[in-house]
Design a protein around this motif. Sequence first.
Motif, PDB file in Angstrom:
ATOM      1  N   MET A 108       0.801  -1.220   0.000  1.00  0.00           N
ATOM      2  CA  MET A 108       0.000   0.000   0.000  1.00  0.00           C
ATOM      3  C   MET A 108       0.834   1.270   0.000  1.00  0.00           C
ATOM      4  N   LYS A 109       2.139   1.143   0.208  1.00  0.00           N
ATOM      5  CA  LYS A 109       3.004   2.324   0.137  1.00  0.00           C
ATOM      6  C   LYS A 109       3.544   2.551  -1.267  1.00  0.00           C
ATOM      7  N   ASN A 110       3.290   1.610  -2.165  1.00  0.00           N
ATOM      8  CA  ASN A 110       3.790   1.727  -3.537  1.00  0.00           C
ATOM      9  C   ASN A 110       2.662   1.472  -4.523  1.00  0.00           C
ATOM     10  N   MET A 111       1.742   2.414  -4.563  1.00  0.00           N
ATOM     11  CA  MET A 111       0.595   2.317  -5.460  1.00  0.00           C
ATOM     12  C   MET A 111       0.753   3.338  -6.587  1.00  0.00           C
ATOM     13  N   TYR A 112       0.201   2.981  -7.737  1.00  0.00           N
ATOM     14  CA  TYR A 112       0.347   3.834  -8.917  1.00  0.00           C
ATOM     15  C   TYR A 112      -1.013   4.046  -9.588  1.00  0.00           C
ATOM     16  N   ALA A 171      -8.420   9.362  -0.870  1.00  0.00           N
ATOM     17  CA  ALA A 171      -8.524   8.768  -2.202  1.00  0.00           C
ATOM     18  C   ALA A 171      -7.333   9.085  -3.095  1.00  0.00           C
ATOM     19  N   ARG A 172      -6.426   9.936  -2.646  1.00  0.00           N
ATOM     20  CA  ARG A 172      -5.218  10.226  -3.438  1.00  0.00           C
ATOM     21  C   ARG A 172      -3.960   9.610  -2.854  1.00  0.00           C
ATOM     22  N   THR A 173      -3.929   9.390  -1.568  1.00  0.00           N
ATOM     23  CA  THR A 173      -2.722   8.855  -0.940  1.00  0.00           C
ATOM     24  C   THR A 173      -2.911   7.457  -0.370  1.00  0.00           C
ATOM     25  N   GLY A 174      -4.160   7.062  -0.129  1.00  0.00           N
ATOM     26  CA  GLY A 174      -4.421   5.771   0.486  1.00  0.00           C
ATOM     27  C   GLY A 174      -4.262   5.778   1.996  1.00  0.00           C
ATOM     28  N   GLU A 175      -3.965   6.941   2.597  1.00  0.00           N
ATOM     29  CA  GLU A 175      -3.821   7.003   4.051  1.00  0.00           C
ATOM     30  C   GLU A 175      -5.156   6.704   4.727  1.00  0.00           C
ATOM     31  N   LEU A 235      -9.930  -0.764  -4.455  1.00  0.00           N
ATOM     32  CA  LEU A 235      -8.736  -0.904  -3.618  1.00  0.00           C
ATOM     33  C   LEU A 235      -9.018  -0.417  -2.196  1.00  0.00           C
ATOM     34  N   ALA A 236      -9.790   0.665  -2.059  1.00  0.00           N
ATOM     35  CA  ALA A 236     -10.136   1.169  -0.726  1.00  0.00           C
ATOM     36  C   ALA A 236     -10.906   0.116   0.060  1.00  0.00           C
ATOM     37  N   SER A 237     -11.802  -0.601  -0.612  1.00  0.00           N
ATOM     38  CA  SER A 237     -12.553  -1.671   0.046  1.00  0.00           C
ATOM     39  C   SER A 237     -11.622  -2.784   0.501  1.00  0.00           C
ATOM     40  N   ASP A 238     -10.662  -3.153  -0.356  1.00  0.00           N
ATOM     41  CA  ASP A 238      -9.680  -4.171   0.026  1.00  0.00           C
ATOM     42  C   ASP A 238      -8.812  -3.685   1.185  1.00  0.00           C
ATOM     43  N   GLU A 239      -8.449  -2.406   1.160  1.00  0.00           N
ATOM     44  CA  GLU A 239      -7.613  -1.841   2.229  1.00  0.00           C
ATOM     45  C   GLU A 239      -8.330  -1.935   3.573  1.00  0.00           C
ATOM     46  N   ASN A 240      -9.632  -1.650   3.584  1.00  0.00           N
ATOM     47  CA  ASN A 240     -10.410  -1.801   4.811  1.00  0.00           C
ATOM     48  C   ASN A 240     -10.391  -3.238   5.312  1.00  0.00           C
ATOM     49  N   MET A 241     -10.481  -4.182   4.360  1.00  0.00           N
ATOM     50  CA  MET A 241     -10.479  -5.599   4.731  1.00  0.00           C
ATOM     51  C   MET A 241      -9.135  -5.998   5.336  1.00  0.00           C
ATOM     52  N   TYR A 242      -8.032  -5.577   4.681  1.00  0.00           N
ATOM     53  CA  TYR A 242      -6.703  -5.882   5.218  1.00  0.00           C
ATOM     54  C   TYR A 242      -6.529  -5.258   6.600  1.00  0.00           C
ATOM     55  N   PHE A 243      -6.974  -4.020   6.749  1.00  0.00           N
ATOM     56  CA  PHE A 243      -6.819  -3.300   8.013  1.00  0.00           C
ATOM     57  C   PHE A 243      -7.637  -3.935   9.127  1.00  0.00           C
ATOM     58  N   GLY A 244      -8.873  -4.327   8.820  1.00  0.00           N
ATOM     59  CA  GLY A 244      -9.759  -4.840   9.862  1.00  0.00           C
ATOM     60  C   GLY A 244      -9.509  -6.280  10.240  1.00  0.00           C
ATOM     61  N   LYS A 245      -9.246  -7.138   9.240  1.00  0.00           N
ATOM     62  CA  LYS A 245      -9.164  -8.575   9.510  1.00  0.00           C
ATOM     63  C   LYS A 245      -7.777  -9.037   9.940  1.00  0.00           C
ATOM     64  N   TYR A 246      -6.737  -8.415   9.386  1.00  0.00           N
ATOM     65  CA  TYR A 246      -5.395  -8.977   9.561  1.00  0.00           C
ATOM     66  C   TYR A 246      -4.516  -8.142  10.471  1.00  0.00           C
TER      67      TYR A 246
END
Length: 587
Positions: free
Chosen positions: A298-302, A404-408, A333-344
């Motif tokens: 998530m720190k190297n998105m294009y 939505a621009r940085t993924g933070e 990707l934002a939806s996936d990021e929430n999943m990674y953040f919440g579950k793992y």
Amino acid sequence: MFLASILSLILYVVLSVFAIVPARGKAKTKLLKWTGVMFLLLFIFGVMLDYLVLLPLTAINILFANIVMAALGLILIYLIMIANTSVGTKRKNKNTTDTSEEGFGVNKRFGILAIVFLVILILAVPTTLIVNISALGSTYKSIPKKAEEEAKPMDKEETPITVSPEFARNKIQKSMSSVPNTQFYDLGKLQVQKVGEDIVYIAPVEFTGFWKWIRGKETEGYFRISATNVNAQPQFVEKKMSYTNSSYLNKYVDRRIYASYPFHIQIGEPQLEVDEHGKPWYVQTIYRPIGLSNKPDMKNMYAAVVNPVTGMVKKYRVEDAPAFINGTISSELASDENMYFGKYVHGWLNSVFGKRDVKIPNESGTETHVTPIFNEDGDMLYFTDMASPKKNIDSALGYTLINARTGELTYYNGKKNNGIMDSKGAKEIVNKEFPEKKWRGSMPILYNIDGNSTWVVNVLDPNGLFKKYAYIKADDADFVVFGDNAKETLEAYRLQLAQDPGNVEATGGSNLKSREGTVSRLLVTNQKNGQAVQFILKGDKTIYTVSAGAEPLAIFMEKGDKVKFKANIRDNSIGLVEEIKISGLTD
């Protein structure tokens, strides 16, 4: 682009050599000829598969592409070997020669190949699963994140609600007749965006099928409609586009991106955004996976930005993309990021067994389970509330906002507002309010309004047409205000909050102002949490409210009393009193 096919064909050659070497004389010649033909057919098949599937060239994808091609090659080799043996058998039968030994040799060689293939398959499947699972922790750690207890209160000038995409799509669909050759097109994906000072939905017109693309060659343009004004009408903007989501062959946007960056994984459907001159661009989020897995760093998105007229593709780091692009991070990707953040949060094993600190994203969002909103700085954020993994619990653990621009990702943990309902509960309240009309809640968003967690929900009819706004106090299912206008509903909700003694501390971030004067009118009201006194002063039209919980003697106030107090005064002439002195009562 055809690397996966080339590697698969190398494997096919190895298998072919294993089958051909033991053969002798004319049998070897025939095997060589037929394996050459099969090699060509397999190459064509591989190239077509690469072209149609657009499989990103990652380690796992290449492995499984080779396994598929190996299985197909194995079947073809066996058919060639059997056919060659059958021909030899017929000829030798004329000479009454026994060929059982040759047939046994074919089966033996093929059996060895089959066993080798099976071993590879048995090793490959668990290995790829382990690689992907082990990468989950790295993906979680790569998320740029921070945690806060509570969002700052909404500014008094801010009207939070935006038009739901269902309602916007419905209105645009009714305007499709304004598109030239409208029979060729349908409405594409809606994308919310800030253009200048306006927050709008952008929706391209897309081809309805292959033959319409053959006939039309170019789409006609896109629609634009306000995302904050329910009375706004859609505007069609004529901008010819050759490279779109609904074009075919080399004019397909995904294929243009894949041709330029085959080692990157695309996530979601490319979305249309427009620059300050109204020129459209397709934007797609892409990434290189972590290690040998398919998981994102998530720190190297294009962002791949495609010119829909020329097909030219350019890659940017998400934070460095042109300023007009609001969503370099796609909703998918934002939806996936929430999943990674919440579950793992504590790894994969914990997400399955212990589930300590696990949070599950709700799926009430308008775009792939997330809802885009804009903050006071004009930045687009994706909102999602998080619920407990335990079933039958409808309270929210907190919520996330993803830039939505940085993924933070910012997680508001709700520690100051324990027991608030989740988005599903907010929608259910609206659904139960109008059962006979079958109106339903849509696009619930949680705001901090004057220190109170509040669900703001669109109310839509069965056809997706907007009917009302609903403001629901998140910790009190009975505290609901409905209205037809966003700003007026917000002010009505604030008035209800001001009259509720339980909200005496809700300052909304405004400065307390000192007031004094003579009471000219007053009214004592009964609230579920106690009593409140509303009054106005001579020469002042502001309605002041003081809770009996804050000052018990206030219920004995009378017309003509002199008062001195401090209040949080809003722009709708409502004042929430926090400290008061009443002449003859409190001094």
